[in-house]
Design an enzyme around this catalytic site. Structure first.
Site, PDB file in Angstrom:
ATOM      1  N   LYS A  53       0.848  -1.205   0.000  1.00  0.00           N
ATOM      2  CA  LYS A  53       0.000   0.000   0.000  1.00  0.00           C
ATOM      3  C   LYS A  53       0.882   1.254   0.000  1.00  0.00           C
ATOM      4  O   LYS A  53       0.612   2.214  -0.726  1.00  0.00           O
ATOM      5  CB  LYS A  53      -0.948  -0.024   1.218  1.00  0.00           C
ATOM      6  N   GLN A  97      -4.003  -1.580   9.817  1.00  0.00           N
ATOM      7  CA  GLN A  97      -4.081  -2.886   9.162  1.00  0.00           C
ATOM      8  C   GLN A  97      -4.669  -3.924  10.126  1.00  0.00           C
ATOM      9  O   GLN A  97      -4.262  -4.022  11.287  1.00  0.00           O
ATOM     10  CB  GLN A  97      -2.674  -3.307   8.694  1.00  0.00           C
ATOM     11  N   ASP A 120     -10.693   3.225   5.038  1.00  0.00           N
ATOM     12  CA  ASP A 120     -11.182   1.842   4.923  1.00  0.00           C
ATOM     13  C   ASP A 120     -12.704   1.790   4.942  1.00  0.00           C
ATOM     14  O   ASP A 120     -13.279   0.716   4.748  1.00  0.00           O
ATOM     15  CB  ASP A 120     -10.666   1.001   6.096  1.00  0.00           C
TER      16      ASP A 120
HETATM   17  N1  GUN Z   1      -6.768  -6.615   6.356  1.00  0.00           N
HETATM   18  C1  GUN Z   1      -7.099  -7.287   5.229  1.00  0.00           C
HETATM   19  N2  GUN Z   1      -7.639  -6.451   4.313  1.00  0.00           N
HETATM   20  C2  GUN Z   1      -7.649  -5.222   4.881  1.00  0.00           C
HETATM   21  C3  GUN Z   1      -8.098  -3.947   4.428  1.00  0.00           C
HETATM   22  O1  GUN Z   1      -8.600  -3.760   3.319  1.00  0.00           O
HETATM   23  N3  GUN Z   1      -7.941  -2.926   5.323  1.00  0.00           N
HETATM   24  C4  GUN Z   1      -7.410  -3.109   6.564  1.00  0.00           C
HETATM   25  N4  GUN Z   1      -7.298  -2.048   7.366  1.00  0.00           N
HETATM   26  N5  GUN Z   1      -6.983  -4.276   7.013  1.00  0.00           N
HETATM   27  C5  GUN Z   1      -7.109  -5.331   6.167  1.00  0.00           C
END
Ligand code: GUN
Length: 287
Positions: A53, A97, A120
């Site tokens: 990311k 995350q 998110d």
């Molecule tokens: N863990 C797995 N996919 C995601 C996501 O799209 N966002 C976040 N914050 N954690 C994740």
């Protein structure tokens, strides 16, 4: 004849180009889009996701602030970091995350993020707005899937769509986005009975189980010309795989998304888009 392999790399690169342009326009107005990432603990998969990311951000001109907390961090310490990032006017998006270690509560943590910085789409505020068709920041994986449908001109109105996932990150937001498009949606999960019969009746199947020992979507489970979107990622014999037996599915489906190269790159592209949206909202303090 085999179906069309949905190319998430191609579609995500188109989204990224648009977001890159929007980011540079914001910079010209004195706003430098910035995403803060928070990684708790040493889960290697999570570390890789966060790194990817951050790399995607830097490729299109979004700055990042990297925060790593040890696996024994307390909820109070995590809350305090989120409060600091909420107040930091240089930070437009906050990504914590998931999953978090057991002593940290995911709801308490994600709810603490300012809805204006919630890239998110996980806060109760933004999840609620999504259910009312008013969200500006939408969960990344579901909105990435909607972009794929759009790109391939896949009509959703009146379609029987089966979603095999009920998480806050994927299944629940996806339900609202599909309903907005007038689909008839069946939500399935670990306690669903006769999943095979339900799948066989679907025009479109979106699957996100992520455990091949428990579930594999095989060609026998889908109808001729069905559309299959695979959201899962897991490891099988050391290889990154989704829920589908892709080589078999693509022989019968009209469209199917592979893993890797399907939904994954879309999730990242939509995170970039949300970060630039959050940065542009910072101009007007919109909620
Ligand atoms: N863990 C797995 N996919 C995601 C996501 O799209 N966002 C976040 N914050 N954690 C994740």
């Amino acid at each position: 004849m085999p179906g069309t392999k949905i190319d998430g790399l191609l579609v995500s690169s188109e989204v990224r180009e648009l977001v890159k342009k929007a980011a540079s326009e914001l910079k010209a107005q004195g706003i430098s889009p910035c995403l803060a990432t928070v990684l708790v603990g040493d889960n290697p998969a999570s570390a890789t996701y966060v790194k990817n990311k951050q790399k995607a951000c830097s490729e299109i001109g979004i700055a990042t602030k990297d925060h790593k907390l040890s696996s024994d961090v307390t909820q109070a310490e995590l809350n305090s970091l989120i409060d600091t990032l909420n107040r930091d006017s240089e930070v437009h998006g906050i990504l914590v995350q998931l999953p978090l270690p057991p002593q940290c509560d995911e709801f308490e943590t994600t709810s603490r993020i300012s809805p204006l910085k919630d890239v998110d789409g996980l806060t109760p505020h933004n999840a609620g707005l999504l259910s009312m068709k008013k969200a500006l920041l939408k969960a990344c994986t579901p909105s990435g899937i909607m972009e794929l449908f759009d790109h391939y001109n896949i009509e959703l109105a009146g379609k029987n769509i089966v979603v095999i996932n009920r998480s806050n990150l994927v299944g629940k937001p996806l339900l609202h986005l599909l309903l907005e498009k007038n689909a008839t949606v069946t939500m399935c999960h670990s306690k669903t009975k006769d999943l095979e019969r339900i799948c066989k009746n679907a025009d479109i199947i979106i699957t996100g189980v992520g455990d091949r020992a428990k579930f594999t979507l095989t060609p026998q489970m889908i109808r001729e010309s069905a559309i299959v979107i695979d959201v899962a990622t897991s490891r099988l014999n050391g290889k990154l795989v989704g829920d589908c037996d892709f080589d078999g599915i693509i022989q019968k489906a009209s469209f199917a998304s592979p893993v890797p190269g399907g939904v994954g790159p879309m999730t990242i592209a939509m995170l970039l888009k949300n970060t630039v949206t959050a940065a542009s909202m910072s101009k007007i303090g919109r909620i």
